[in-house]
Design a protein around this motif. Structure first.
Motif, short mmCIF file in Angstrom:
data_model
loop_
_atom_site.label_atom_id
_atom_site.label_comp_id
_atom_site.label_asym_id
_atom_site.label_seq_id
_atom_site.Cartn_x
_atom_site.Cartn_y
_atom_site.Cartn_z
N VAL A 62 23.75 30.01 59.87
CA VAL A 62 25.17 29.99 60.27
C VAL A 62 25.91 28.87 59.55
O VAL A 62 27.05 29.04 59.09
CB VAL A 62 25.30 29.85 61.80
N PHE A 63 25.25 27.71 59.42
CA PHE A 63 25.88 26.59 58.72
C PHE A 63 26.13 26.94 57.24
O PHE A 63 27.21 26.67 56.71
CB PHE A 63 25.00 25.34 58.80
N VAL A 64 25.15 27.54 56.60
CA VAL A 64 25.30 27.93 55.19
C VAL A 64 26.42 28.96 55.04
O VAL A 64 27.23 28.88 54.12
CB VAL A 64 23.97 28.48 54.63
N SER A 65 26.45 29.93 55.95
CA SER A 65 27.50 30.95 55.90
C SER A 65 28.88 30.33 56.06
O SER A 65 29.82 30.68 55.32
CB SER A 65 27.26 31.99 57.00
N LEU A 66 29.01 29.41 57.01
CA LEU A 66 30.28 28.73 57.21
C LEU A 66 30.69 27.93 55.98
O LEU A 66 31.85 27.95 55.55
CB LEU A 66 30.18 27.80 58.42
N LEU A 67 29.70 27.26 55.38
CA LEU A 67 29.96 26.48 54.17
C LEU A 67 30.41 27.39 53.02
O LEU A 67 31.36 27.06 52.29
CB LEU A 67 28.70 25.71 53.78
N VAL A 68 29.74 28.53 52.86
CA VAL A 68 30.11 29.47 51.80
C VAL A 68 31.54 29.97 52.00
O VAL A 68 32.32 30.04 51.05
CB VAL A 68 29.12 30.66 51.77
N GLY A 69 31.89 30.31 53.24
CA GLY A 69 33.24 30.79 53.51
C GLY A 69 34.30 29.75 53.18
O GLY A 69 35.30 30.06 52.52
N VAL A 70 34.09 28.52 53.61
CA VAL A 70 35.06 27.45 53.36
C VAL A 70 35.16 27.14 51.87
O VAL A 70 36.27 27.02 51.31
CB VAL A 70 34.68 26.18 54.16
N VAL A 71 34.01 27.01 51.20
CA VAL A 71 34.01 26.68 49.77
C VAL A 71 34.65 27.79 48.94
O VAL A 71 35.43 27.52 48.02
CB VAL A 71 32.57 26.39 49.29
N LEU A 72 34.32 29.05 49.27
CA LEU A 72 34.92 30.16 48.54
C LEU A 72 36.44 30.15 48.66
O LEU A 72 37.17 30.34 47.66
CB LEU A 72 34.38 31.49 49.08
N ALA A 73 36.94 29.93 49.86
CA ALA A 73 38.38 29.91 50.09
C ALA A 73 39.05 28.78 49.32
O ALA A 73 40.09 28.96 48.67
CB ALA A 73 38.68 29.79 51.58
#
Length: 294
Positions: A62-73
């Motif tokens: 979940v942490f990695v997914s959240l990080l990917v979402g924020v970084v991509l945006a």
């Protein structure tokens, strides 16, 4: 009565999910006047992160997914939209379409065209009995999670210095900048929040389907974007309400249309959209204001 209660919970759950997508889109629109169609690819990227890291454990995944979402945006803002701030909203919209299709092709190149699967939080796919109603755990979790996130976003926007800057920028960017609001910081923060919301949506959708493909986030984003428009995309509350109504209507039509015409559900949803726009062309809760993005 039991069927109605179950339908109501399902409609609230789907409405909450659409509301989160519309909220992410509406926040960015507020400060950039950008209806970011590529928001769906942020959802897709965060969902892929869940699929490929779930074996590491729920917390890490979940942490990695959240990080990917924020970084991509944030990368979208830094590499594409920041360079286009002085252009028209139409140019920004076309750029977001192009970015969406580009990222879909990137996902195809990296992960293939077939869906990738993993048993993400499979325990949430079960059911519980509440007051005689057999309800999906995921539906209840989605409603609760959305309520918490909406309260958190509301607190951020109304009780923190950065949040007040975001609200000021979304109301009148030019005046906000004259009063000392730093455009780059506010816009990047807004994109980061929208990416985090996209990651939450990705989690719910991945638990629900268990499969992710290159266009995973597109259908949800299109309908949520339509919802944001009918609610009044130039106001965060309008986007939120419109997205919720879109999901609520879609779920109710699925449950209550006669079996012979239920496959035309989307047609009825968009008929409702047309009727709303005929009465309120700018959206149910549309506001007014100007924006400067430089």
């Amino acid at each position: 009565m039991m069927h109605f209660g179950q339908s109501l919970i399902d409609a609230l759950s789907l409405g909450a999910l659409y509301a989160l997508v519309a909220l992410g889109i509406g926040l960015v629109f507020g400060v950039m006047r950008l209806a970011n169609f590529a928001h769906g690819e942020i959802i897709t990227g965060a969902a892929y992160a869940l699929i490929f890291t779930w074996h590491l454990g729920p917390v890490v995944s979940v942490f990695v997914s959240l990080l990917v979402g924020v970084v991509l945006a944030i990368l979208m803002e830094l590499l594409v939209f920041r360079r286009l701030r002085t252009t028209t909203p139409a140019t920004l919209l076309i750029a977001s379409f192009g970015l969406s299709f580009l990222l879909q092709r990137v996902y195809e190149a990296l992960f293939g065209t077939n869906v990738r699967t993993a048993p993400v939080a499979s325990g949430l796919a079960g059911t519980v009995t509440v007051l005689g109603l057999r309800l999906q755990i995921l539906s209840l979790v989605t409603i609760a999670l959305t309520a918490v996130l909406l309260l958190a976003v509301h607190y951020f926007l109304t009780r923190t210095n950065l949040g007040l800057q975001v609200r000021a920028a979304s109301t009148d960017f030019r005046t906000a900048r004259l009063l000392g609001v730093r455009a780059d910081r506010v816009i990047m923060l807004t994109f980061g929040i929208s990416g985090g919301l996209a990651a939450v949506v990705a989690f719910v959708m991945t638990v629900q389907t268990g499969a992710v493909g290159p266009t995973f986030g597109v259908p949800l984003t299109v309908l949520a974007l339509v919802g944001a428009v009918i609610g009044g995309i130039d106001r965060v509350i309008g986007s939120l309400v419109g997205g919720f109504l879109m999901g609520f209507a879609s779920s109710f039509f699925s449950s209550w249309l006669p079996e012979g015409i239920v496959r035309f559900r989307d047609a009825f949803v968009f008929l409702l959209v047309i009727l709303v726009l005929l009465v309120k062309p700018a959206g149910l809760l549309a506001g007014s204001g100007t924006v400067e993005r430089t």
